[in-house]
Design a protein around this motif. Structure first.
Motif, PDB file in Angstrom:
ATOM      1  N   THR A   1       1.135  -1.039  -0.372  1.00  0.00           N
ATOM      2  CA  THR A   1       0.232   0.209  -0.355  1.00  0.00           C
ATOM      3  C   THR A   1       1.032   0.970  -0.031  1.00  0.00           C
ATOM      4  N   SER A   2       0.269   2.310  -0.307  1.00  0.00           N
ATOM      5  CA  SER A   2       0.568   3.308  -0.454  1.00  0.00           C
ATOM      6  C   SER A   2       0.771   4.273   0.595  1.00  0.00           C
ATOM      7  N   LEU A   3       2.274   5.010   0.833  1.00  0.00           N
ATOM      8  CA  LEU A   3       2.434   5.915   1.875  1.00  0.00           C
ATOM      9  C   LEU A   3       1.749   6.986   2.214  1.00  0.00           C
ATOM     10  N   CYS A   4       0.950   7.343   1.706  1.00  0.00           N
ATOM     11  CA  CYS A   4      -0.501   8.009   1.961  1.00  0.00           C
ATOM     12  C   CYS A   4      -1.153   7.261   2.507  1.00  0.00           C
ATOM     13  N   LYS A   5      -1.821   5.897   2.161  1.00  0.00           N
ATOM     14  CA  LYS A   5      -2.449   5.279   2.956  1.00  0.00           C
ATOM     15  C   LYS A   5      -2.179   5.375   4.459  1.00  0.00           C
TER      16      LYS A   5
END
Length: 123
Positions: free
Chosen positions: A74-78
């Motif tokens: 998953t992305s670091l943004c999430k």
């Protein structure tokens, strides 16, 4: 601009969101909730939902953010979004994730201090 359009989209379906909340709270068993979510959501949406739950529990357990990103793909943004809820002392998401962690570890929440909003989440 994207955030504003998301807010407008949510407002457009606020009545339906309220109805969904009522429906979910009326279900009698976790099996009913699971069936309901699987029927209303696509497989990808169910996986994304489960990943966000896993992400919260890993953050609260002190797993480094980059490790979570790699493990959950998953992305670091999430993850950053999850960190915001971990830091919020009034977050119901955080409270439920903490309770789940303690149940999994065979402990009750009584006497277990909550993570203070000023405490650092491991990055």
């Amino acid at each position: 601009m994207k955030r504003e359009s998301q807010v407008c989209a949510f407002q457009q379906f606020e009545k339906e969101w309220s109805e969904l909340s009522s429906v979910l709270s009326s279900l009698q068993t976790k099996e009913e909730v699971s069936r309901f979510l699987r029927e209303i959501c696509t497989t990808k949406e169910c996986v994304d939902f489960a990943k966000r739950w896993a992400l919260m529990k890993e953050l609260l357990s002190g797993v480094p953010q980059r490790t979570i990103a790699r493990n959950l793909q998953t992305s670091l943004c999430k993850i950053t979004r999850g960190v915001q809820y971990c830091k919020s002392s009034d977050s119901i998401l955080r409270r439920c994730a903490e309770e789940s962690i303690h149940r999994t570890n065979g402990k009750t929440m009584e006497g277990v201090p909550a993570l203070k909003s000023t405490e650092k989440i491991v990055s």
